[in-house]
Structures are given as C-alpha cells and as structure tokens.
Motif scaffolding. Structure first.
Motif, PDB file in Angstrom:
ATOM      1  N   SER A   1      70.436  99.505 126.690  1.00 24.89           N
ATOM      2  CA  SER A   1      70.830  98.120 126.412  1.00 24.89           C
ATOM      3  C   SER A   1      70.546  97.230 127.608  1.00 24.89           C
ATOM      4  O   SER A   1      70.063  96.104 127.464  1.00 24.89           O
ATOM      5  CB  SER A   1      72.314  98.049 126.044  1.00 24.89           C
ATOM      6  OG  SER A   1      72.561  98.664 124.800  1.00 24.89           O
ATOM      7  N   ASN A   2      70.826  97.739 128.799  1.00 27.46           N
ATOM      8  CA  ASN A   2      70.567  96.962 130.005  1.00 27.46           C
ATOM      9  C   ASN A   2      69.069  96.756 130.222  1.00 27.46           C
ATOM     10  O   ASN A   2      68.641  95.699 130.684  1.00 27.46           O
ATOM     11  CB  ASN A   2      71.218  97.617 131.224  1.00 27.46           C
ATOM     12  CG  ASN A   2      72.724  97.486 131.177  1.00 27.46           C
ATOM     13  OD1 ASN A   2      73.265  96.506 130.676  1.00 27.46           O
ATOM     14  ND2 ASN A   2      73.425  98.485 131.675  1.00 27.46           N
ATOM     15  N   ALA A   3      68.261  97.751 129.876  1.00 28.14           N
ATOM     16  CA  ALA A   3      66.806  97.632 130.048  1.00 28.14           C
ATOM     17  C   ALA A   3      66.192  96.664 129.044  1.00 28.14           C
ATOM     18  O   ALA A   3      65.213  95.981 129.358  1.00 28.14           O
ATOM     19  CB  ALA A   3      66.144  99.002 129.920  1.00 28.14           C
ATOM     20  N   THR A   4      66.762  96.602 127.857  1.00 28.70           N
ATOM     21  CA  THR A   4      66.172  95.756 126.814  1.00 28.70           C
ATOM     22  C   THR A   4      66.750  94.346 126.790  1.00 28.70           C
ATOM     23  O   THR A   4      66.123  93.440 126.228  1.00 28.70           O
ATOM     24  CB  THR A   4      66.377  96.391 125.420  1.00 28.70           C
ATOM     25  OG1 THR A   4      67.778  96.564 125.182  1.00 28.70           O
ATOM     26  CG2 THR A   4      65.660  97.718 125.298  1.00 28.70           C
ATOM     27  N   ARG A   5      67.910  94.149 127.405  1.00 29.41           N
ATOM     28  CA  ARG A   5      68.584  92.845 127.358  1.00 29.41           C
ATOM     29  C   ARG A   5      67.648  91.735 127.842  1.00 29.41           C
ATOM     30  O   ARG A   5      67.029  91.833 128.887  1.00 29.41           O
ATOM     31  CB  ARG A   5      69.858  92.879 128.198  1.00 29.41           C
ATOM     32  CG  ARG A   5      70.702  91.624 128.071  1.00 29.41           C
ATOM     33  CD  ARG A   5      72.080  91.788 128.691  1.00 29.41           C
ATOM     34  NE  ARG A   5      72.895  92.694 127.866  1.00 29.41           N
ATOM     35  CZ  ARG A   5      73.254  93.922 128.219  1.00 29.41           C
ATOM     36  NH1 ARG A   5      72.907  94.410 129.382  1.00 29.41           N
ATOM     37  NH2 ARG A   5      73.990  94.655 127.403  1.00 29.41           N
ATOM     38  N   ASP A   6      67.555  90.698 127.031  1.00 31.68           N
ATOM     39  CA  ASP A   6      66.707  89.530 127.313  1.00 31.68           C
ATOM     40  C   ASP A   6      65.216  89.855 127.303  1.00 31.68           C
ATOM     41  O   ASP A   6      64.400  89.038 127.741  1.00 31.68           O
ATOM     42  CB  ASP A   6      67.094  88.858 128.635  1.00 31.68           C
ATOM     43  CG  ASP A   6      68.530  88.350 128.630  1.00 31.68           C
ATOM     44  OD1 ASP A   6      68.991  87.895 127.554  1.00 31.68           O
ATOM     45  OD2 ASP A   6      69.187  88.422 129.676  1.00 31.68           O
ATOM     46  N   ASN A   7      64.854  91.064 126.835  1.00 36.01           N
ATOM     47  CA  ASN A   7      63.444  91.444 126.732  1.00 36.01           C
ATOM     48  C   ASN A   7      63.002  91.598 125.285  1.00 36.01           C
ATOM     49  O   ASN A   7      61.890  91.225 124.940  1.00 36.01           O
ATOM     50  CB  ASN A   7      63.183  92.767 127.468  1.00 36.01           C
ATOM     51  CG  ASN A   7      63.358  92.618 128.954  1.00 36.01           C
ATOM     52  OD1 ASN A   7      62.825  91.706 129.556  1.00 36.01           O
ATOM     53  ND2 ASN A   7      64.119  93.516 129.541  1.00 36.01           N
ATOM     54  N   ILE A   8      63.855  92.204 124.465  1.00 37.54           N
ATOM     55  CA  ILE A   8      63.552  92.359 123.045  1.00 37.54           C
ATOM     56  C   ILE A   8      64.805  92.017 122.247  1.00 37.54           C
ATOM     57  O   ILE A   8      65.922  92.034 122.772  1.00 37.54           O
ATOM     58  CB  ILE A   8      63.066  93.785 122.671  1.00 37.54           C
ATOM     59  CG1 ILE A   8      64.184  94.819 122.795  1.00 37.54           C
ATOM     60  CG2 ILE A   8      61.857  94.180 123.501  1.00 37.54           C
ATOM     61  CD1 ILE A   8      63.829  96.181 122.221  1.00 37.54           C
ATOM     62  N   GLU A   9      64.615  91.722 120.970  1.00 37.11           N
ATOM     63  CA  GLU A   9      65.740  91.448 120.098  1.00 37.11           C
ATOM     64  C   GLU A   9      66.464  92.758 119.797  1.00 37.11           C
ATOM     65  O   GLU A   9      65.872  93.714 119.310  1.00 37.11           O
ATOM     66  CB  GLU A   9      65.247  90.830 118.796  1.00 37.11           C
ATOM     67  CG  GLU A   9      66.342  90.535 117.805  1.00 37.11           C
ATOM     68  CD  GLU A   9      65.812  90.034 116.478  1.00 37.11           C
ATOM     69  OE1 GLU A   9      66.486  90.264 115.467  1.00 37.11           O
ATOM     70  OE2 GLU A   9      64.723  89.427 116.456  1.00 37.11           O
ATOM     71  N   VAL A  10      67.758  92.800 120.132  1.00 32.10           N
ATOM     72  CA  VAL A  10      68.594  93.965 119.854  1.00 32.10           C
ATOM     73  C   VAL A  10      69.832  93.485 119.109  1.00 32.10           C
ATOM     74  O   VAL A  10      70.500  92.561 119.555  1.00 32.10           O
ATOM     75  CB  VAL A  10      69.032  94.685 121.152  1.00 32.10           C
ATOM     76  CG1 VAL A  10      69.977  95.838 120.839  1.00 32.10           C
ATOM     77  CG2 VAL A  10      67.826  95.180 121.936  1.00 32.10           C
ATOM     78  N   THR A  11      70.096  94.118 117.973  1.00 29.56           N
ATOM     79  CA  THR A  11      71.339  93.841 117.265  1.00 29.56           C
ATOM     80  C   THR A  11      72.160  95.123 117.232  1.00 29.56           C
ATOM     81  O   THR A  11      71.618  96.215 117.045  1.00 29.56           O
ATOM     82  CB  THR A  11      71.102  93.345 115.824  1.00 29.56           C
ATOM     83  OG1 THR A  11      70.356  94.314 115.105  1.00 29.56           O
ATOM     84  CG2 THR A  11      70.359  92.027 115.807  1.00 29.56           C
ATOM     85  N   VAL A  12      73.451  94.970 117.456  1.00 26.41           N
ATOM     86  CA  VAL A  12      74.371  96.104 117.435  1.00 26.41           C
ATOM     87  C   VAL A  12      75.460  95.757 116.427  1.00 26.41           C
ATOM     88  O   VAL A  12      76.106  94.716 116.550  1.00 26.41           O
ATOM     89  CB  VAL A  12      74.984  96.372 118.821  1.00 26.41           C
ATOM     90  CG1 VAL A  12      75.885  97.592 118.781  1.00 26.41           C
ATOM     91  CG2 VAL A  12      73.897  96.541 119.871  1.00 26.41           C
ATOM     92  N   THR A  13      75.626  96.624 115.432  1.00 23.33           N
ATOM     93  CA  THR A  13      76.549  96.348 114.346  1.00 23.33           C
ATOM     94  C   THR A  13      77.503  97.510 114.149  1.00 23.33           C
ATOM     95  O   THR A  13      77.067  98.669 114.063  1.00 23.33           O
ATOM     96  CB  THR A  13      75.761  96.115 113.029  1.00 23.33           C
ATOM     97  OG1 THR A  13      74.774  95.101 113.239  1.00 23.33           O
ATOM     98  CG2 THR A  13      76.679  95.715 111.897  1.00 23.33           C
ATOM     99  N   LEU A  14      78.786  97.212 114.079  1.00 23.05           N
ATOM    100  CA  LEU A  14      79.782  98.210 113.710  1.00 23.05           C
ATOM    101  C   LEU A  14      79.800  98.261 112.196  1.00 23.05           C
ATOM    102  O   LEU A  14      80.027  97.249 111.533  1.00 23.05           O
ATOM    103  CB  LEU A  14      81.156  97.834 114.257  1.00 23.05           C
ATOM    104  CG  LEU A  14      82.300  98.788 113.936  1.00 23.05           C
ATOM    105  CD1 LEU A  14      82.050 100.170 114.546  1.00 23.05           C
ATOM    106  CD2 LEU A  14      83.621  98.219 114.436  1.00 23.05           C
TER     107      LEU A  14
END
Length: 145
Positions: free
Chosen positions: A124-137
């Motif tokens: 998550s830290n590597a991808t933050r602000d680099n690619i779109e990441v969605t995390v859903t419960l």
C-alpha cells in the motif's frame, strides 16, 4: 530505510512470454500474456504475481494491526484484483482493488482495522499516489474463493 530482506527474481525469455525464477528457486514458473491481452494464457502473468504479493502482504498487515487491538480475525481473507490498461500512447498502468473479509469483527471495527492496515502494508505504501487502489471491507460471502 534499513532493509530487512531483499527478494531476488530473474526474468528470462521474451518478457511476458518467458520465465521467472527466484534466487532460492521457490518461484520457478513460466509467464505468458493472458488471452485478454492477446496471449495464449496457460501460465501465470505479472499481474497475478503482483496480486498474490499484495493480498498476502495486506493480510499480514491486517493481522498485525488486529493483534495490536485485540480483534479476532478468525476466517479473515484478502482478495486482490490487479488490472492493467493503457494510460496513453504506448504507456500502460495498473489498478488494484482489495476486498477484505473480517467475519468475526463488527463492521465499524473492521473498517478501522482495514484503514490501519492500509497505512502499514508495504505494498500500500509503495502504490500510494502511484496507482489507483481501492480497499473495501466486504461481507464474507462476497469475497471470491
């Protein structure tokens, strides 16, 4: 950053139609473009390998923050979906979506654990602000088996 471990994997062959081998030989597989990208399929691909790493890493981060808060993560699961697509002339990018199931945790506590895990997870830290990441419960029944 003090590096604690370094993974080493070598790709050979024709890029996406080739082979990857880790220095310890635990990964030793062919890679091939999926049919959706015009390939023959029949082998793993970089997106699947990334999804495997992200789901395992996020699950580990989730279990860590859950342990710190005393939450019961029995039956927890993290499913990652990594997409690839064009982002311009001759350029490609990735997206990532994580579905997290925490069947033994109340929803409000689960949402807090997921938020904390997203801050702790190295992927998550590597991808933050680099690619779109969605995390859903999600409800346990919604997570892909």
């Amino acid at each position: 950053m003090k590096v604690l471990y370094t993974a080493e994997v070598t790709a050979t062959g024709d890029g996406r139609s080739g082979h990857v081998t880790s220095s310890d030989k635990l990964i030793d597989v062919d890679v091939a473009p999926p049919a959706e990208l015009g390939g023959a399929g029949g082998a793993t691909n970089p997106e699947q390998l990334f999804a495997a790493g992200y789901s395992a890493c996020f699950h580990s981060a989730l279990r860590r923050v859950a342990k710190q808060s005393g939450a019961d993560v029995t039956g927890s699961q993290v499913t990652a979906r990594v997409g690839i697509g064009a982002i311009g002339e001759g350029r490609f990018g990735l997206t990532a979506a994580l579905d997290v199931a925490l069947p033994a945790v109340p929803r409000d506590q689960g949402e807090e654990l997921v938020r904390k895990a997203h801050q702790v997870c190295p992927y998550s830290n590597a991808t933050r602000d680099n690619i779109e990441v969605t995390v859903t419960l999600v409800d346990s029944a919604e997570v892909a088996q």
